[in-house]
Design an enzyme around this catalytic site. Structure first.
Site, PDB file in Angstrom:
ATOM      1  N   ASP A  41     -45.253 -50.612  47.339  1.00  0.00           N
ATOM      2  CA  ASP A  41     -44.695 -49.736  48.510  1.00  0.00           C
ATOM      3  C   ASP A  41     -43.436 -50.427  49.107  1.00  0.00           C
ATOM      4  O   ASP A  41     -42.954 -51.181  48.356  1.00  0.00           O
ATOM      5  CB  ASP A  41     -45.822 -50.336  49.826  1.00  0.00           C
ATOM      6  CG  ASP A  41     -46.393 -51.819  49.737  1.00  0.00           C
ATOM      7  OD1 ASP A  41     -45.789 -52.481  48.840  1.00  0.00           O
ATOM      8  OD2 ASP A  41     -47.350 -52.051  50.378  1.00  0.00           O
ATOM      9  N   ASN A  61     -56.559 -56.506  57.938  1.00  0.00           N
ATOM     10  CA  ASN A  61     -57.281 -55.419  58.473  1.00  0.00           C
ATOM     11  C   ASN A  61     -57.934 -54.686  57.382  1.00  0.00           C
ATOM     12  O   ASN A  61     -58.458 -53.545  57.558  1.00  0.00           O
ATOM     13  CB  ASN A  61     -56.573 -54.635  59.254  1.00  0.00           C
ATOM     14  CG  ASN A  61     -55.368 -54.082  58.710  1.00  0.00           C
ATOM     15  OD1 ASN A  61     -55.164 -54.156  57.381  1.00  0.00           O
ATOM     16  ND2 ASN A  61     -54.620 -53.269  59.261  1.00  0.00           N
ATOM     17  N   HIS A  92     -56.153 -53.565  54.670  1.00  0.00           N
ATOM     18  CA  HIS A  92     -55.301 -52.663  53.971  1.00  0.00           C
ATOM     19  C   HIS A  92     -55.266 -52.971  52.442  1.00  0.00           C
ATOM     20  O   HIS A  92     -55.051 -54.364  52.147  1.00  0.00           O
ATOM     21  CB  HIS A  92     -54.103 -52.139  54.811  1.00  0.00           C
ATOM     22  CG  HIS A  92     -52.949 -53.329  54.794  1.00  0.00           C
ATOM     23  ND1 HIS A  92     -52.387 -53.740  56.030  1.00  0.00           N
ATOM     24  CD2 HIS A  92     -52.639 -54.003  53.903  1.00  0.00           C
ATOM     25  CE1 HIS A  92     -51.439 -54.433  55.552  1.00  0.00           C
ATOM     26  NE2 HIS A  92     -51.600 -54.898  54.282  1.00  0.00           N
TER      27      HIS A  92
HETATM   28  C1  GLP Z   1     -48.393 -56.669  52.957  1.00  0.00           C
HETATM   29  C2  GLP Z   1     -48.439 -55.571  51.861  1.00  0.00           C
HETATM   30  C3  GLP Z   1     -49.864 -55.762  50.974  1.00  0.00           C
HETATM   31  C4  GLP Z   1     -50.179 -57.109  51.094  1.00  0.00           C
HETATM   32  C5  GLP Z   1     -50.647 -57.578  52.491  1.00  0.00           C
HETATM   33  C6  GLP Z   1     -51.025 -58.977  52.531  1.00  0.00           C
HETATM   34  O1  GLP Z   1     -47.586 -56.093  54.148  1.00  0.00           O
HETATM   35  N1  GLP Z   1     -48.118 -54.288  51.833  1.00  0.00           N
HETATM   36  O2  GLP Z   1     -49.331 -55.354  49.727  1.00  0.00           O
HETATM   37  O3  GLP Z   1     -51.285 -57.213  50.190  1.00  0.00           O
HETATM   38  O4  GLP Z   1     -49.412 -57.279  53.414  1.00  0.00           O
HETATM   39  O5  GLP Z   1     -49.912 -59.910  52.532  1.00  0.00           O
HETATM   40  P1  GLP Z   1     -49.880 -61.524  52.387  1.00  0.00           P
HETATM   41  O6  GLP Z   1     -50.007 -61.551  50.815  1.00  0.00           O
HETATM   42  O7  GLP Z   1     -48.582 -61.765  52.557  1.00  0.00           O
HETATM   43  O8  GLP Z   1     -50.780 -61.963  53.306  1.00  0.00           O
END
Ligand code: GLP
Length: 241
Positions: free
Chosen positions: A67, A136, A138
């Protein structure tokens, strides 16, 4: 097949295990699906170290990222393109033309999502997909409510996501409102998937991902229906299992 869940006492052990898992899948022609976020930084550090020691070469590997924020060019320090450059690409030998990330600065983001979807199937499907998870639930930027058959699309980020990602931008309002993300169908097309989660803020999402009936309300829960998933957790992220 039941998901292989492994819990680690230290962050470094988790990072090392993740790097070993990915390194074992690095070979000419392999397609790696890569993720950003704080969670995989240690894994990338380990991979860079393995490369520096001459233990792995990424020659012939193709990388396709999940992304990117809409509105950020690859030069923007908080773009995922800049993240990948800083944490992995500058340290290893993946050819520049084999590093793929959606173009956040494309004039028409919808058209860019269509281009990236086509590219995904030209290069992919992915052999080994790395995933983090949002608090959440995702994956990529597939926010709660995204259909399991979604393909690459422009998404309006959830408020929770903009708050979680605010530190890098100074405030939630400064976080881009939209992103381009591979869809859940793309992620599920990967032959093998490794999901990484660290910290108490991920514990509830991990519990719902692994223990509840798969539902689009918890996007990562779709992984229960994938035949080849490994989940690496630290104690905090695993504490509600
Ligand atoms: C982001 C990304 C995800 C990632 C998630 C968690 O914004 N789009 O791919 O897994 O949020 O991020 P973090 O590893 O910093 O907690």
């Amino acid at each position: 097949m039941a998901i292989d869940v492994q819990i680690f006492e230290s962050e470094q052990e988790l990072d090392r295990k993740a790097a070993e898992w990915l390194a074992a899948r690095v070979r000419p022609g392999a397609v790696l699906g890569l993720a950003t976020g704080n969670t995989p930084i240690g894994m990338y550090r380990e991979l860079a170290a393995m490369h520096r020691r001459g233990q792995i070469s990424f020659a012939g590997v193709r990388a396709i990222n999940l992304d990117e924020y809409v509105g950020l060019s690859r030069e923007h320090p908080e773009s995922f393109a800049a993240f990948m450059e800083e944490h992995l690409f500058r340290w290893v030998d993946i050819a520049p033309e084999d590093r793929h990330i959606p173009n956040g600065a494309a004039p028409d983001p919808v058209q860019e999502a269509e281009r990236y979807e086509k590219l995904y199937w030209e290069i992919g499907p992915v052999d080994a997909q790395v995933l983090g998870i949002g608090s959440n639930g995702h994956i990529g930027f597939n926010e709660p409510g995204t259909p399991f058959d979604s393909v690459t699309h422009v998404v309006e980020l959830a408020e929770a996501t903009r708050i979680a990602n605010a530190p890098a931008f100074g405030s939630p309002e400064a976080v881009p409102r939209y992103a381009i993300t591979l869809g859940i169908r793309n992620i599920m097309a990967a032959r093998e998937i490794i999901l990484l989660a660290k910290g108490a803020s991920k514990a509830e999402a991990i519990r719902r991902t692994l223990k509840e009936t798969p539902t689009p309300e918890v996007p990562a829960s779709v992984l229960q229906t994938h035949p080849n998933v490994i989940v690496l957790l630290d104690r905090e992220a695993a504490k509600l299992l």
